[in-house]
Write an enzyme that holds these catalytic residues in place. Structure first.
Site, short mmCIF file in Angstrom:
data_model
loop_
_atom_site.label_atom_id
_atom_site.label_comp_id
_atom_site.label_asym_id
_atom_site.label_seq_id
_atom_site.Cartn_x
_atom_site.Cartn_y
_atom_site.Cartn_z
N ARG A 1 14.00 9.88 -17.21
CA ARG A 1 15.19 10.47 -16.60
C ARG A 1 16.34 9.47 -16.63
NH1 ARG A 1 14.14 11.14 -11.15
NH2 ARG A 1 15.48 9.35 -10.74
N TYR B 1 37.71 27.13 -20.88
CA TYR B 1 36.46 27.87 -21.09
C TYR B 1 36.01 28.53 -19.76
CZ TYR B 1 31.39 28.39 -21.36
OH TYR B 1 30.11 28.87 -21.27
N ASP C 1 38.00 17.83 -22.77
CA ASP C 1 36.91 18.58 -23.40
C ASP C 1 37.26 18.68 -24.88
OD1 ASP C 1 35.18 20.49 -24.42
OD2 ASP C 1 35.17 21.72 -22.62
N LYS D 1 27.69 22.68 -29.72
CA LYS D 1 28.59 23.29 -30.70
C LYS D 1 28.65 22.46 -31.99
CE LYS D 1 29.47 25.79 -27.01
NZ LYS D 1 28.53 26.78 -26.56
#
Ligand SMILES: Cc1ncc(COP(=O)(O)O)c(C=O)c1O
Length: 406
Positions: A66, A118, A191, A216
């Site tokens: 983690r 978005y 972003d 993406k």
């Protein structure tokens, strides 16, 4: 065929890239050669939750996945180099990246974001984080960067920039907004999902942090959900890694490996996306059924000059408004055979979606109209297929509209 527009940088090389390794070379070679046991050419997947200590209080660099994992670290090294940042933290999804960045701001902080970001980001900010004590102003920062200055408050801590915006491909002048924010001592987060580091380098334009949905373009094959945060300074990068470990938002080793695999072809894919999107945008402009085409590569785009200034290409995303509104949009997408009717973007295959009922459905009708999103708007993630096959597919959509009018 249309050519790729090159920036004054000429070779699509960001100026703070390593001078000895150009962008394409970094994509292929950064984050590999991690296997000291067998010298595998490709970074192995370290599918382990934990690592043996060599002695009390001593380990070979990793203790628990983690916190950190060698495959994830390899991807982080690659993405930090591609964005020209000091450090990257790879996350489970783009939203996990957003949550990790935003968790840095204490309750009572004010954040300025674009009004046409978005839909998922908008929902996280307005429906989750606003209830946890953060304050948000959603402003039109594409039209006039000064709107950011007007929205500044004493408790403003960050400006969230998404450019080009989704789905209308409006641009935010990154350098102008970052200049305003810097004067006010406010952190800027960009972003950069739509452009990828191949076409846009926000850190060079003054931003402090870049985030990606690597789901993406960076991965590019629609087979993983993942994200990344790239910090300009090592100090901020350290804080983000600490926050990621607290929240458990890190990227899994397998997903990190897939993204590392995908990123190797980023330059080739981005050039192909760009060329195909320009071809489709020119075709759509000529169709009588279309009332508007949104693509920054078109000379008719109101911010075409800014696009040429701050990006080294125009990307693979476009959208267009059909004259018949939602009924026309539904008829159109049903007739397509090559372009898949699906959410998401940035993969090698072309996708089309209806923002009104899909990507932006979490906004209210009023918020969508306020952002300029019409019910006849369709967003296309233009893939790397043969452009003529894609245009023939558009023909099918327009033929269906004509048939329904008879
Ligand atoms: C611009 C943008 N940012 C962030 C996200 C969120 O990324 P993810 O779906 O990987 O969580 C998306 C997803 O569509 C996006 O388009």
């Amino acid at each position: 065929m249309v050519g790729l527009w090159l920036s004054p940088m000429g070779d699509l090389l960001g100026s703070n890239m390593s001078k000895s390794e150009r962008f394409q070379t970094l994509c292929v070679h950064r984050g590999v050669a991690k296997d000291s046991a067998w010298n595998s050419v490709i970074t192995p997947i370290y599918a382990t939750s934990t690592f043996r200590f060599t002695a009390p209080m001593q380990h070979a660099g990793y203790d628990y996945s983690r916190t950190a994992n060698p495959t994830r670290a390899a991807l982080e090294e690659c993405l930090a180099a591609l964005e020209g940042g000091a450090r990257c933290t790879a996350t489970a999804t783009g939203m996990a990246a957003e949550m990790t960045v935003m968790a840095m701001f204490p309750a009572g902080s004010h954040i300025i974001a674009g009004h046409d970001i978005y839909g998922g980001t908008y929902r996280l900010f307005s429906q989750v984080l606003a209830k946890n004590g953060l304050e948000f102003s959603f402003v039109d920062m594409t039209g006039d960067p000064m709107n950011v200055k007007k929205a500044l408050r004493k408790n403003t801590r960050a400006v969230w920039i998404e450019t080009p915006t989704n789905p209308l491909l409006n641009l935010v002048d990154i350098a102008a907004v970052c200049g305003i924010a810097k004067k006010a001592g406010v952190t800027t987060i960009v972003d950069n999902t739509f452009m990828s580091p191949f076409f846009q380098h926000p850190l060079e334009l003054g931003a402090d942090v870049v985030m990606h949905s690597t789901t993406k373009y960076i991965n590019g094959h629609s087979d993983v959900v993942s994200g990344a945060i790239i910090s300009k300074t090592a100090e901020h990068g350290e804080k983000i890694a600490w926050m990621m470990n607290n929240l458990g938002t890190g990227c899994s080793p397998f997903d990190a490996w897939l993204v590392l695999r995908g990123v190797k072809t980023l330059p080739l894919r981005m050039k192909a996306h760009n060329a195909n999107a320009l071809a489709l945008a020119h075709d759509l402009e000529k169709r009588p059924e279309v009332s508007h085409v949104y693509y920054p590569g078109l000379e008719t785009h109101p911010q075409h000059a800014l696009a040429k200034k701050q990006m080294s290409g125009f990307g693979g995303m476009l959208s267009f408004d059909l004259k018949g509104g939602q009924p026309a949009a539904f008829k159109f997408v049903k007739a397509l055979k090559v372009i898949s009717f699906a959410e998401s973007l940035g993969g090698v295959e072309s996708l089309i979606e209806h923002p009104e009922t899909m990507s932006h459905a979490s906004m209210t009708l009023e918020q969508r109209r306020n952002a300029g999103i019409a019910d006849g708007n369709l967003r296309v993630s233009v893939g790397i297929e043969n452009a003529e096959d894609l245009i023939e597919d558009l023909d099918r959509g327009f033929a269906a509209l004509k048939r329904s009018r008879k």
